[in-house]
Design a protein around this motif. Structure first.
Motif, mmCIF file in Angstrom:
data_model
loop_
_atom_site.group_PDB
_atom_site.id
_atom_site.type_symbol
_atom_site.label_atom_id
_atom_site.label_comp_id
_atom_site.label_asym_id
_atom_site.label_seq_id
_atom_site.Cartn_x
_atom_site.Cartn_y
_atom_site.Cartn_z
ATOM 1 N N ASN A 9 2.132 -9.171 -3.493
ATOM 2 C CA ASN A 9 2.534 -7.796 -3.825
ATOM 3 C C ASN A 9 2.664 -6.969 -2.558
ATOM 4 N N ARG A 140 -5.919 -6.032 -6.303
ATOM 5 C CA ARG A 140 -4.470 -6.275 -6.224
ATOM 6 C C ARG A 140 -3.741 -5.505 -7.324
ATOM 7 N N GLU A 144 -0.897 -2.629 -6.870
ATOM 8 C CA GLU A 144 0.408 -2.778 -7.520
ATOM 9 C C GLU A 144 0.703 -1.564 -8.410
ATOM 10 N N ARG A 147 1.794 1.304 -6.216
ATOM 11 C CA ARG A 147 2.834 1.025 -5.226
ATOM 12 C C ARG A 147 3.855 2.166 -5.094
#
Length: 169
Positions: A9, A140, A144, A147
């Motif tokens: 990612n 993570r 994400e 983002r």
């Protein structure tokens, strides 16, 4: 996973600046310049330490227009002037100890940033890639999920850099 390997990612941003590569690199690595443009519009940056060498540390605090202070650090992994800068970014306390992000308990503790600079006809193309390293699934997922906000934050920071570079030529 190898340490400092960027996971799938990854963030990738590119921006062209109307400035020579040496100047762009200098304003990323000289605290006298860095404090004048890094961060979102309206925020101020106080540089406590900036030792730009492999293993060196940047430590600083950002203050929002409302007066909220957040500390952060970079641990430099690779410094190849004027073309590449690699650092691991974390939230920290005033002493440089890594801490959790104040806005999300699952935000990754470490994010690698790989900055490359190329110059053509006096213009510099900056490419920034990176993402969480040594991260849990939850970290993570948090990265994400945020983002778009991270990308927008960098767009604003790059706007500040663009304005600052224009004032330096």
């Amino acid at each position: 996973m190898a340490e400092n390997q960027v996971e799938n990612n990854e963030l990738l941003l590119t921006r062209v600046f109307n400035a020579p590569r040496e100047l762009v690199f200098k304003v990323w690595t000289d605290p006298e310049h860095f404090c004048k443009w890094w961060g979102p519009k309206g925020f101020s940056l106080n540089v406590s330490k900036m030792d730009v060498r492999p293993g060196g540390l940047f430590l600083g605090s950002q203050t929002s227009p409302e007066g909220h202070v957040m500390w952060g650090k970079f641990v430099y992994q690779e410094v190849n002037a004027p073309e590449k800068l690699v650092y691991v970014q974390s939230f920290s306390d005033e002493e440089g100890n890594t801490v959790r992000a104040p806005f999300n308990p699952n935000w990754p503790l470490e994010i690698i940033n790989i900055l490359t600079l190329t110059e053509e006809n006096g213009k510099t193309t900056l490419t920034l890639s990176g993402g969480p390293i040594n991260a849990t699934e939850e970290e993570r997922a948090a990265f994400e999920g945020m983002r778009p906000m991270v990308q927008q934050g960098f767009v604003g920071t790059f706007d500040e850099l663009d304005n600052y570079l224009a004032s330096q030529q």
